[in-house]
Design an enzyme around this catalytic site. Sequence first.
Site, mmCIF file in Angstrom:
data_model
loop_
_atom_site.group_PDB
_atom_site.id
_atom_site.type_symbol
_atom_site.label_atom_id
_atom_site.label_comp_id
_atom_site.label_asym_id
_atom_site.label_seq_id
_atom_site.Cartn_x
_atom_site.Cartn_y
_atom_site.Cartn_z
ATOM 1 N N ASN A 121 -9.074 2.046 9.450
ATOM 2 C CA ASN A 121 -8.377 1.633 10.667
ATOM 3 C C ASN A 121 -8.965 2.320 11.881
ATOM 4 O OD1 ASN A 121 -6.563 1.044 12.730
ATOM 5 N ND2 ASN A 121 -4.757 1.576 11.604
ATOM 6 N N LYS B 280 0.873 -1.167 0.000
ATOM 7 C CA LYS B 280 0.000 0.000 0.000
ATOM 8 C C LYS B 280 0.912 1.220 0.000
ATOM 9 C CE LYS B 280 -2.523 2.882 2.985
ATOM 10 N NZ LYS B 280 -3.387 3.226 4.082
#
Lengths: 284, 110
Positions: free
Chosen positions: A227, A113
């Site tokens: 997250n 990522k």
Amino acid sequence: MTDPASVTTDSPIRLGNHELSSRLIVGTGKYRSLELMQECLALSGADVVTVAVRRERLTDSSGRNILDFIDLSRFTILPNTAGCFSAEDAVRVARLGREILRGLENPGADWVKLEVLGDTRTLLPDPVATVDACRRLVDDGFQVLCYTSDDPITARRLKEAGAVSVMPAGSPIGSGQGILNRNNLRICLEYLKEDDPDYPVIVDAGVGTASDVALAMELGCDGVLLNTGIAGADDPRRMAVAMKQACQAGRQAWLAGRIPRKLYATASSPEEGVICLKQQAGAG
Amino acid sequence: MPEPVGVLLSEGRRYSDRGQPDLHGLYRTAAAATVGISVEHPIMIQVRVNGKVHECPPETTVADLLNDLQINVRYCAVERNQELLPREEHRTVRLVSGDEIEIVTLVGGG
């Protein structure tokens, strides 16, 4: 009775050579404990979890490593380049992450990522450095999932640079503001999926609650990465479940095809056979 | 063979010998015997590990360093002078004075 499972069938999401059944990707940061993180990862139903690369703390030998709390046979690890402010650093960090995952024989060794930030206050991506890093990583054999802003032109550049998925932010990282500009996101989707409808677009960052996830999916995004929305909730376990359900609900709504928005009402009940004597004037 | 000894290094970390007659251990023993005696032949070399000065005997390999620092090698990756050092080379690459070593692992993040 129709079995709900028979009407909600869906194809897996394909990211490079990875095929995932869950469209939710979750981060592993900011949990109060590694045990809580472990539970939330499981409850979220995610197949992929993202982690950061950081210096070993040479003075603290508590011996607890996050990898002891992630089932490596169940989860594909997605290493990220969070905290990098230059293309050079992002490439270094990506290579280090790959090296660790190769050693662990986790399928996540071949992807990253990518995140190249522009400043610490907004944590917004540096688009020039991101495109540069994306090219270099693709040349180095990585499958790049690329964090970017919701700017459609940058998104298109990143796809051209070889990113296997472009991941626009809904709003700044950890801000919980949700999707600030759904029109930009719609243009991103249109541009990236033009002639390539299966090209995966994932909303990455800014998600605050379940409706943000549902909205991203309802707009036609292929997945959501989050997250703080879970880790920072009062009850992270419950929020992990909520995010999972929202992702599924939003996806199903997208596949089902929503009704168009109209300015005026359309009666749901028949207009024929109404027994009321008084007829409303001006009705269409 | 001399008895394996622990050598107190400048940063205060005590190296515990594994009692194996390896070259690295011998150097450490030699270092213990010589520290404070010779200034013309400095026994220890200085490198930077994760930004901090670290002293170690010459001929120290990267694998020795990881072992001395009690790093879980399964979960780490090493960079030497900003270049990735593949795991397979940890046993053969020896530190040189001035080397900048980064030892990283995976942590929680989003």
